[in-house]
Design an enzyme around this catalytic site. Structure first.
Site: not given
Length: 378
Positions: A246, A253, A271
């Site tokens: 992704s 943040d 990830k």
């Protein structure tokens, strides 16, 4: 989750309670991987079988080919006997295992029951002259649903848990290439919607709350589950891994990292940790960071490629799942995708020229993805 990337690219800071605290050993980043530190330590970890569960649910594909065995039960579960019992285990193998000498590439799609995984699985099935495709799903219910929606025989759908190294060992046997499409999926708490609406009525701002399914939080699904897949791929001699992640990984943040109960968030951090682990595994890889995922029809847009989340600052920050699946399939064989990590989004329909081939687009990238930016320290 994918759609939230597009809508929440400028995110809120993480309070101390949301910072990563994990029980797993610290990630050591190594050269030529990010950080140029402790190369031997990480590469040793990346080549060491993880866990103590060496289960084997079937005879190997090579054994099947040599014995000329083809007839099997219609649904295969990968939770079976130990390796020492392999020769005595029941024949639970793929009915369509190709004969020896077949030049087709055997591909395993994990997360095949997911929306994007199902599309990738379907695309590979449609290219049967080039690919011998299998899908891995979590349970028999998902296997039957996938078979019904894609028309694939159940013999091509494996049932196993990505947190079970033994199941993964069985799934990877005879596989040439792996597409990883597994991910933690946040589930909204219905009561939080009611609470948010009530706050809105009195002029206050609120946000929905999310939870994860049992054993499917980001640390488990996006780090450990993907790490175990990479480890199993190494043991099986898999030659290529395409991992779909992704966008947003450079942003500690990012809003997505705040999703989930306290101590179970940081999905993009986990990830990113798995991605770095893959880059140091020694296996040829491609890592794809799509923008916000939509369910629009694929093959109708120009795709835009970038690195380091710079696309999140542009006008276009979304992409159809079907286009992501197509990119993943093309990256299995595109030489330009070898050992590349990149971001990808799409323009609107009618804007620009429809992208047919990924390779030329990747050659236009002016820099490589930089994993030293906010590299995870969990």
């Amino acid at each position: 989750l994918g759609l939230l990337v597009a809508t929440c690219s400028r995110s809120h800071g993480l309070p101390p309670s949301m910072r990563v605290t994990a029980t797993s050993p610290p990630l050591v980043v190594a050269g030529p991987c990010p950080g140029e530190r402790n190369t031997r330590a990480l590469r040793s970890a990346a080549r060491t079988p993880t866990g103590t569960h060496w289960k084997q649910g079937s005879l190997s594909r090579s054994a099947v080919r040599s014995r000329g065995l083809r007839s099997v039960p219609p649904l295969r579960s990968l939770q079976g006997t130990s390796r020492s019992q392999q020769g005595r285990s029941p024949l639970l193998v793929h009915a369509s295992t190709p004969a020896a000498g077949n030049k087709k590439t055997a591909v395993l799609v994990t997360g095949a029951a997911g929306k994007t995984g199902r599309i990738a699985f379907t695309k590979l099935l449609a290219q049967a002259d080039d690919f011998d495709c299998y899908g891995l799903v979590r349970n028999k219910k998902s296997a039957k649903a996938l078979s019904k929606r894609t028309g694939a025989p159940l013999s091509r759908i494996l049932v196993g848990d990505t947190l079970d190294p033994g199941a993964l060992d069985s799934a990877m046997e005879g596989i040439d290439a792996l597409i990883i499409l597994t991910s933690a999926v946040p589930q909204i708490k219905k009561r939080s919607i009611v609470k948010m609406l009530a706050m809105k009525l009195v002029g206050k701002k609120g946000r929905p709350e999310f939870r994860w399914k049992l054993n499917e939080n980001p640390e488990q699904a996006d780090w450990r589950g993907q790490k175990y897949q990479i480890d199993a791929a190494q043991r099986a001699g898999v030659k290529k891994i395409v991992l779909v992640g992704s966008m947003g990984g450079t942003q500690l943040d990012n809003f997505l990292n705040t999703i989930g109960p306290e101590g179970e968030g940081n999905i993009l951090v986990w990830k990113r940790k798995a991605e770095i682990y893959l880059t140091c595994s020694g296996i040829d890889y491609t890592i794809i960071h799509p923008g916000g995922l939509t369910n629009d029809e694929g093959g109708q847009r120009e795709l835009v490629f970038g690195v380091n989340d710079t696309l999140l600052e542009t006008e276009y920050r979304r992409i159809p799942r079907a286009d992501v699946a197509e990119v993943a399939v093309q990256c299995l064989t595109a030489p330009e995708a070898r050992n590349k990590a990149f971001d990808v989004v799409s323009k609107d329909v009618g804007v620009g020229e429809v992208t047919a081939s990924v390779g030329p687009k990747l050659t236009e990238l002016k820099s490589d993805y930089d994993y030293t930016i906010n590299e995870p320290t969990v």
